[in-house]
Write an enzyme that holds these catalytic residues in place. Structure first.
Site, PDB file in Angstrom:
ATOM      1  N   GLY A  52       0.766  -1.243   0.000  1.00 37.82           N
ATOM      2  CA  GLY A  52       0.000   0.000   0.000  1.00 37.82           C
ATOM      3  C   GLY A  52       0.791   1.283   0.000  1.00 37.82           C
ATOM      4  O   GLY A  52       1.648   1.541  -0.853  1.00 37.82           O
TER       5      GLY A  52
ATOM      6  N   THR B 265       3.086   2.319   2.020  1.00 37.19           N
ATOM      7  CA  THR B 265       4.524   2.178   2.243  1.00 37.19           C
ATOM      8  C   THR B 265       5.237   1.908   0.925  1.00 37.19           C
ATOM      9  O   THR B 265       6.301   2.477   0.640  1.00 37.19           O
ATOM     10  CB  THR B 265       4.809   1.025   3.231  1.00 37.19           C
TER      11      THR B 265
ATOM     12  N   ARG C 220      -7.966  -5.050   3.896  1.00 38.29           N
ATOM     13  CA  ARG C 220      -8.015  -5.800   5.163  1.00 38.29           C
ATOM     14  C   ARG C 220      -7.153  -7.063   5.085  1.00 38.29           C
ATOM     15  O   ARG C 220      -6.636  -7.528   6.095  1.00 38.29           O
ATOM     16  CB  ARG C 220      -9.455  -6.189   5.506  1.00 38.29           C
TER      17      ARG C 220
ATOM     18  N   LYS D 271      -3.904  -8.588   3.054  1.00 36.71           N
ATOM     19  CA  LYS D 271      -2.806  -8.386   2.095  1.00 36.71           C
ATOM     20  C   LYS D 271      -1.565  -9.192   2.477  1.00 36.71           C
ATOM     21  O   LYS D 271      -0.930  -9.793   1.617  1.00 36.71           O
ATOM     22  CB  LYS D 271      -2.469  -6.906   1.956  1.00 36.71           C
ATOM     23  N   THR D 272      -1.186  -9.227   3.736  1.00 34.77           N
ATOM     24  CA  THR D 272       0.023  -9.959   4.142  1.00 34.77           C
ATOM     25  C   THR D 272      -0.301 -11.302   4.785  1.00 34.77           C
ATOM     26  O   THR D 272       0.623 -12.060   5.084  1.00 34.77           O
ATOM     27  CB  THR D 272       0.858  -9.130   5.131  1.00 34.77           C
TER      28      THR D 272
ATOM     29  N   LYS E 284       8.858 -14.360  17.146  1.00 33.14           N
ATOM     30  CA  LYS E 284       9.003 -15.767  17.525  1.00 33.14           C
ATOM     31  C   LYS E 284      10.266 -16.372  16.913  1.00 33.14           C
ATOM     32  O   LYS E 284      10.968 -17.163  17.543  1.00 33.14           O
ATOM     33  CB  LYS E 284       7.771 -16.553  17.079  1.00 33.14           C
TER      34      LYS E 284
ATOM     35  N   HIS F 258       6.154  13.700  52.799  1.00 33.05           N
ATOM     36  CA  HIS F 258       6.086  12.242  52.907  1.00 33.05           C
ATOM     37  C   HIS F 258       4.682  11.709  52.614  1.00 33.05           C
ATOM     38  O   HIS F 258       4.153  10.857  53.325  1.00 33.05           O
ATOM     39  CB  HIS F 258       6.551  11.776  54.286  1.00 33.05           C
TER      40      HIS F 258
ATOM     41  N   ASN G 210      -5.099   6.006  60.417  1.00 33.26           N
ATOM     42  CA  ASN G 210      -6.296   6.691  60.884  1.00 33.26           C
ATOM     43  C   ASN G 210      -6.102   8.196  60.735  1.00 33.26           C
ATOM     44  O   ASN G 210      -5.088   8.725  61.161  1.00 33.26           O
ATOM     45  CB  ASN G 210      -6.553   6.349  62.351  1.00 33.26           C
TER      46      ASN G 210
ATOM     47  N   ARG H 261      -7.281   5.390  66.868  1.00 35.13           N
ATOM     48  CA  ARG H 261      -7.901   6.677  66.547  1.00 35.13           C
ATOM     49  C   ARG H 261      -7.589   7.752  67.585  1.00 35.13           C
ATOM     50  O   ARG H 261      -7.667   8.940  67.288  1.00 35.13           O
ATOM     51  CB  ARG H 261      -9.410   6.498  66.390  1.00 35.13           C
TER      52      ARG H 261
ATOM     53  N   ASP I 229     -11.756   9.140  75.932  1.00 37.73           N
ATOM     54  CA  ASP I 229     -10.946   8.824  74.752  1.00 37.73           C
ATOM     55  C   ASP I 229     -11.052   9.961  73.743  1.00 37.73           C
ATOM     56  O   ASP I 229     -11.247  11.121  74.125  1.00 37.73           O
ATOM     57  CB  ASP I 229     -11.395   7.486  74.149  1.00 37.73           C
TER      58      ASP I 229
END
Length: 514
Positions: free
Chosen positions: A33, A35, A62, A64-65, A136, A275, A416, A436, A468
């Site tokens: 194409g 390229t 769609r 070709k190769t 591969k 931090h 907490n 807490r 508390d």
């Protein structure tokens, strides 16, 4: 027989140089194409893939190769006589170099007007098949997917030095290239409807190498999300560094914490982080005053910290930072006078970044031994709560505004987590403790006299009240408390608050941040 190279690329960068270089080395070039046309226009002799397969490109290109003449030529092992004999019997030639990059799926689907049909037509089929086949068979075939590698490939072919380990690296790059491509396709087609599929891959693109990680003996790098569902880079990946030394691992980590927290507020807001946790947060119509408020919360911890602002940094704000050593400042923009002043600090890293959309659905990944935890980011805002006053005294208008401000702040403090606030600025922050009571005491200690008349936000319920955390806060002058509720001792907390005439709001939701 001449060596053969198959070239089929969407990105034509460096194509002419590559084509002429391979032709000069005696390669027969086969192409497709656009390229093929580009090579011929550049004066590079090239065959059409149809000349090799004896079969035309069909179905609008769609197919070709995808043909035995192509894939047999790529996959044949040169060290197996039977393979080479079969090629000869069938009149097929080996393919020694495969150069391919894929249809621009990422760029296509990131267009705001893209249709599903356009996206599907940009799913490459033949390209990945060729790339995987060549990868591969890397012991015998060079596979090239990145134009940045063209010169190295030509140099290696000229010298005849193509060591196996180098070929393996090209193959690894090729397999990663197709894996990322497939991930982008899956992300786009899946969308956000199925965020936790049975199998999950994520696509990341290396943004920069880092000198080291949290400590000098740890290697590190920064990768940007490469997500087909997002229109552009965001967050720290979209940062532009305007001044200062190279960013470190912790610079990026803390800058993200500061900027994410700042962008979670609609009002002009400054967040100072050390931090990974805020030392101060403040909102004010004047961004310089917001900075002063955030700094005043804790004047010791900001040294060497990070400043995040969700508005343009003004000259007044830059002046207010005088005398305090910061590692990083991050904001959407800077006034010229502010940038000029801040740039005089040699070691200050000045970052500009587009605001983060904290309401956008996003996901967080956390590595654990043997796996990865994945969760939706905590993007619950005020609209996702049903506030319920559980005490006799209701908060007045100013207290309610501070309670909502503190509740948004506590979302960004490590559990907490407890935040004391007054006049839309934190006066005490406590977090990262295994119980807490300790963060309440830390926040009160930091606040000192400022605790009187402040409000308190807790990211989760109070398991104890009398003697508390709740009673300690009330005794120090806290006027209103916001918390999720849900403890078996909720009634005890309510009774303590009523005893001290303190208003208490239940949200029904929590904001753990581990």
């Amino acid at each position: 027989m001449a060596r053969r190279a198959l070239i089929s690329v969407y990105d034509k960068t460096g194509l002419e140089t590559l084509g002429k270089g391979l032709a000069a080395l005696g390669f027969e070039i086969v192409s497709t194409g656009g390229t093929l046309q580009a090579l011929r226009d550049a004066g590079v002799p090239a065959l059409s893939v149809s000349d090799v397969t004896g079969f035309p490109e069909i179905l609008d290109g769609r197919v070709k190769t995808m043909h035995p003449a192509v894939h047999a030529g790529i996959l044949a092992r040169r060290d197996r006589p039977a393979h080479m004999r079969q090629l000869e019997e069938l009149g097929l030639g080996p393919i020694d170099v495969v150069v391919n990059n894929l249809y621009p799926f990422r760029e296509t689907v990131r267009r705001p007007d893209v249709t599903l049909e356009e996206a599907i037509e940009n799913i490459d089929i033949g390209g990945p098949s060729m790339i995987r086949a060549a990868a591969k068979n890397f012991e015998h075939v060079l596979v090239v997917v990145d134009p940045a590698d063209y010169n190295d490939v030509l140099d290696a072919l000229r010298t005849g030095e193509t060591p196996l380990e180098w070929r393996r690296k090209l193959a690894v790059k090729a397999f990663q290239h197709t894996a990322t491509y497939d991930t982008l396709v899956a992300q786009y087609l899946r969308g956000h409807e199925d965020p936790f599929p049975d199998e999950l891959t994520i696509a990341l693109r290396k943004r920069q190498a880092l000198r080291y990680g949290e400590n000098p003996h740890q290697e590190a790098a920064f990768y940007a999300d490469d997500d087909a569902r997002e229109p552009a880079l965001s967050g720290m990946a979209a940062v532009e560094q305007l001044h200062g030394k190279e960013l470190s691992y912790l610079n990026i980590f803390d800058a993200d914490a500061a900027y994410s927290a700042a962008c979670d507020f609609a009002e002009p807001t400054v967040v100072i982080v050390k931090h990974g946790t805020p030392s101060g947060i403040a909102s004010h119509e004047d961004i310089a005053e917001a900075y002063r408020g955030a700094f005043a919360c804790d004047t010791m911890s900001p040294y060497g910290g990070i400043v995040g602002a969700n508005r343009t940094v003004t000259a007044d704000m830059a002046a207010a930072m005088k005398g305090v050593l910061y590692d990083v400042i991050i904001a959407p923009e800077y006034e010229p006078a502010a940038l000029e002043r801040l740039s005089k600090r040699k070691d200050l890293r000045i970052l500009r970044a587009p605001p983060i959309d904290m309401n956008r659905r996003a996901f967080e990944f956390r590595k654990v031994a043997g796996g990865v935890l994945v969760q939706e980011a905590d993007r619950l805002g005020d609209a996702g709560m049903e506030l319920r006053c559980v005490t006799r005294r209701r908060p007045d208008e100013a207290e309610l505004a501070d309670l909502l401000f503190a509740w948004r702040c506590v979302k960004h403090v490590k559990s907490n987590a407890v935040v004391l606030a007054k006049d839309r600025r934190t006066v005490g922050v406590g977090g990262g403790q295994p119980n807490r009571r300790a963060p309440v005491e830390l926040a009160l200690q930091l606040a000192g006299d400022r605790a009187a008349g402040s409000v308190l936000a807790s990211d989760a319920f109070f398991p104890f009240a009398r003697g508390d955390a709740v009673e300690i806060a009330c005794q120090r002058g806290v006027r209103a408390i916001i918390q999720p509720g849900g403890s078996i001792r909720d009634q005890e907390a309510i009774e303590v608050a009523d005893h001290y005439n303190v208003a208490m709001i239940f949200t029904g939701v929590r904001h753990f941040k581990h």
